[in-house]
Design a protein around this motif. Structure first.
Motif, PDB file in Angstrom:
ATOM      1  N   GLU A  56      36.565 -31.317 -43.291  1.00  0.00           N
ATOM      2  CA  GLU A  56      37.174 -31.518 -41.971  1.00  0.00           C
ATOM      3  C   GLU A  56      36.091 -31.384 -40.896  1.00  0.00           C
ATOM      4  N   THR A  57      36.004 -32.382 -40.035  1.00  0.00           N
ATOM      5  CA  THR A  57      35.042 -32.318 -38.937  1.00  0.00           C
ATOM      6  C   THR A  57      35.654 -31.513 -37.801  1.00  0.00           C
ATOM      7  N   ILE A  58      34.908 -30.504 -37.359  1.00  0.00           N
ATOM      8  CA  ILE A  58      35.367 -29.661 -36.250  1.00  0.00           C
ATOM      9  C   ILE A  58      34.300 -29.647 -35.161  1.00  0.00           C
ATOM     10  N   THR A  59      34.752 -29.445 -33.948  1.00  0.00           N
ATOM     11  CA  THR A  59      33.851 -29.193 -32.830  1.00  0.00           C
ATOM     12  C   THR A  59      34.187 -27.816 -32.300  1.00  0.00           C
ATOM     13  N   LEU A  60      33.223 -26.928 -32.358  1.00  0.00           N
ATOM     14  CA  LEU A  60      33.391 -25.599 -31.783  1.00  0.00           C
ATOM     15  C   LEU A  60      32.952 -25.674 -30.329  1.00  0.00           C
ATOM     16  N   GLN A  61      33.824 -25.209 -29.424  1.00  0.00           N
ATOM     17  CA  GLN A  61      33.505 -25.175 -27.995  1.00  0.00           C
ATOM     18  C   GLN A  61      33.398 -23.707 -27.579  1.00  0.00           C
ATOM     19  N   PHE A  62      32.221 -23.324 -27.149  1.00  0.00           N
ATOM     20  CA  PHE A  62      31.953 -21.927 -26.828  1.00  0.00           C
ATOM     21  C   PHE A  62      31.881 -21.692 -25.327  1.00  0.00           C
ATOM     22  N   THR A  63      32.437 -20.558 -24.903  1.00  0.00           N
ATOM     23  CA  THR A  63      32.269 -20.065 -23.541  1.00  0.00           C
ATOM     24  C   THR A  63      31.895 -18.589 -23.629  1.00  0.00           C
ATOM     25  N   ALA A  64      31.218 -18.113 -22.592  1.00  0.00           N
ATOM     26  CA  ALA A  64      30.844 -16.695 -22.496  1.00  0.00           C
ATOM     27  C   ALA A  64      31.080 -16.263 -21.054  1.00  0.00           C
ATOM     28  N   PRO A  65      32.034 -15.367 -20.821  1.00  0.00           N
ATOM     29  CA  PRO A  65      32.340 -14.982 -19.448  1.00  0.00           C
ATOM     30  C   PRO A  65      31.380 -13.968 -18.834  1.00  0.00           C
ATOM     31  N   GLU A  66      30.574 -13.267 -19.665  1.00  0.00           N
ATOM     32  CA  GLU A  66      29.822 -12.131 -19.134  1.00  0.00           C
ATOM     33  C   GLU A  66      28.301 -12.335 -19.131  1.00  0.00           C
ATOM     34  N   VAL A  67      27.716 -12.443 -20.309  1.00  0.00           N
ATOM     35  CA  VAL A  67      26.257 -12.522 -20.444  1.00  0.00           C
ATOM     36  C   VAL A  67      25.910 -13.610 -21.448  1.00  0.00           C
ATOM     37  N   PRO A  68      24.665 -14.059 -21.477  1.00  0.00           N
ATOM     38  CA  PRO A  68      24.267 -15.045 -22.484  1.00  0.00           C
ATOM     39  C   PRO A  68      24.465 -14.494 -23.902  1.00  0.00           C
ATOM     40  N   MET A  69      24.929 -15.371 -24.777  1.00  0.00           N
ATOM     41  CA  MET A  69      25.178 -15.021 -26.178  1.00  0.00           C
ATOM     42  C   MET A  69      24.563 -16.107 -27.051  1.00  0.00           C
ATOM     43  N   GLY A  70      24.630 -15.892 -28.332  1.00  0.00           N
ATOM     44  CA  GLY A  70      24.201 -16.900 -29.285  1.00  0.00           C
ATOM     45  C   GLY A  70      25.233 -17.016 -30.395  1.00  0.00           C
ATOM     46  N   PHE A  71      25.283 -18.163 -31.038  1.00  0.00           N
ATOM     47  CA  PHE A  71      26.141 -18.360 -32.210  1.00  0.00           C
ATOM     48  C   PHE A  71      25.242 -18.841 -33.334  1.00  0.00           C
ATOM     49  N   ASN A  72      25.307 -18.138 -34.453  1.00  0.00           N
ATOM     50  CA  ASN A  72      24.487 -18.504 -35.595  1.00  0.00           C
ATOM     51  C   ASN A  72      25.342 -18.456 -36.855  1.00  0.00           C
ATOM     52  N   LEU A  73      25.380 -19.582 -37.553  1.00  0.00           N
ATOM     53  CA  LEU A  73      26.079 -19.710 -38.829  1.00  0.00           C
ATOM     54  C   LEU A  73      25.013 -20.081 -39.861  1.00  0.00           C
ATOM     55  N   PRO A  74      24.267 -19.071 -40.359  1.00  0.00           N
ATOM     56  CA  PRO A  74      23.081 -19.348 -41.165  1.00  0.00           C
ATOM     57  C   PRO A  74      23.336 -20.147 -42.441  1.00  0.00           C
ATOM     58  N   ASP A  75      24.504 -19.986 -43.065  1.00  0.00           N
ATOM     59  CA  ASP A  75      24.788 -20.709 -44.314  1.00  0.00           C
ATOM     60  C   ASP A  75      24.845 -22.221 -44.110  1.00  0.00           C
ATOM     61  N   PHE A  76      25.001 -22.660 -42.864  1.00  0.00           N
ATOM     62  CA  PHE A  76      25.070 -24.087 -42.561  1.00  0.00           C
ATOM     63  C   PHE A  76      23.920 -24.543 -41.661  1.00  0.00           C
ATOM     64  N   GLY A  77      23.018 -23.637 -41.345  1.00  0.00           N
ATOM     65  CA  GLY A  77      21.911 -23.987 -40.463  1.00  0.00           C
ATOM     66  C   GLY A  77      22.388 -24.397 -39.082  1.00  0.00           C
ATOM     67  N   ALA A  78      23.500 -23.819 -38.630  1.00  0.00           N
ATOM     68  CA  ALA A  78      24.098 -24.189 -37.340  1.00  0.00           C
ATOM     69  C   ALA A  78      23.885 -23.062 -36.337  1.00  0.00           C
ATOM     70  N   ARG A  79      23.415 -23.427 -35.152  1.00  0.00           N
ATOM     71  CA  ARG A  79      23.139 -22.428 -34.125  1.00  0.00           C
ATOM     72  C   ARG A  79      23.195 -23.054 -32.740  1.00  0.00           C
ATOM     73  N   THR A  80      23.634 -22.269 -31.752  1.00  0.00           N
ATOM     74  CA  THR A  80      23.617 -22.710 -30.363  1.00  0.00           C
ATOM     75  C   THR A  80      23.557 -21.501 -29.430  1.00  0.00           C
ATOM     76  N   ASP A  81      23.046 -21.734 -28.232  1.00  0.00           N
ATOM     77  CA  ASP A  81      23.070 -20.724 -27.177  1.00  0.00           C
ATOM     78  C   ASP A  81      24.358 -20.885 -26.395  1.00  0.00           C
ATOM     79  N   ILE A  82      24.897 -19.756 -25.938  1.00  0.00           N
ATOM     80  CA  ILE A  82      26.123 -19.768 -25.134  1.00  0.00           C
ATOM     81  C   ILE A  82      25.786 -19.111 -23.801  1.00  0.00           C
ATOM     82  N   VAL A  83      25.849 -19.898 -22.743  1.00  0.00           N
ATOM     83  CA  VAL A  83      25.454 -19.447 -21.410  1.00  0.00           C
ATOM     84  C   VAL A  83      26.701 -19.346 -20.536  1.00  0.00           C
TER      85      VAL A  83
END
Length: 123
Positions: A56-83
């Motif tokens: 199943e193709t998914i799009t994860l949409q991230f928000t961060a209300p307070e401080v910069p965060m990161g998302f890392n899913l190492p088993d899939f080599g997926a990562r993004t910054d959340i500002v």
């Protein structure tokens, strides 16, 4: 003999039209992409557990209300910054099943080391 030739030509044209119509329909049919909204806040991901199906193709949409965060899913080599104030997106089509840990990989405060979640992929 003329009737057979015309009939064959007509049948061939009808077959070609049917085939091209089916091909156009198949090419136009795009897989649906499910959008999952994820909030990264001190010191948790909401939701903390995400359930999807294998393939199943998914799009994860991230928000961060307070401080910069990161998302890392190492088993899939997926990562993004959340500002804060910006929408971060990550598209994924998992090809394996199981439970996989995702985590915040940008230091966000004293609870950072416990900030993680689980992606559960089923058949």
């Amino acid at each position: 003999m003329t009737i057979d030739t015309q009939r064959r030509a007509l049948m061939g044209a009808a077959g070609a039209l049917a085939l091209s119509s089916m091909l156009a329909f198949a090419m136009d049919k795009k897989p649906k992409v499910r959008v999952i909204k994820v909030m990264a806040k001190k010191f948790e991901f909401v939701p903390g557990e995400i359930h999807v199906k294998k393939g199943e193709t998914i799009t994860l949409q991230f928000t961060a209300p307070e401080v910069p965060m990161g998302f890392n899913l190492p088993d899939f080599g997926a990562r993004t910054d959340i500002v804060p104030g910006k929408l971060a997106t990550l598209q994924l089509t998992p090809a394996k099943t199981g439970s996989f840990t995702f985590l915040c990989d940008v230091f966000c405060g004293s609870g950072h080391e416990d900030m993680n979640g689980t992606l559960v992929i089923s058949e």
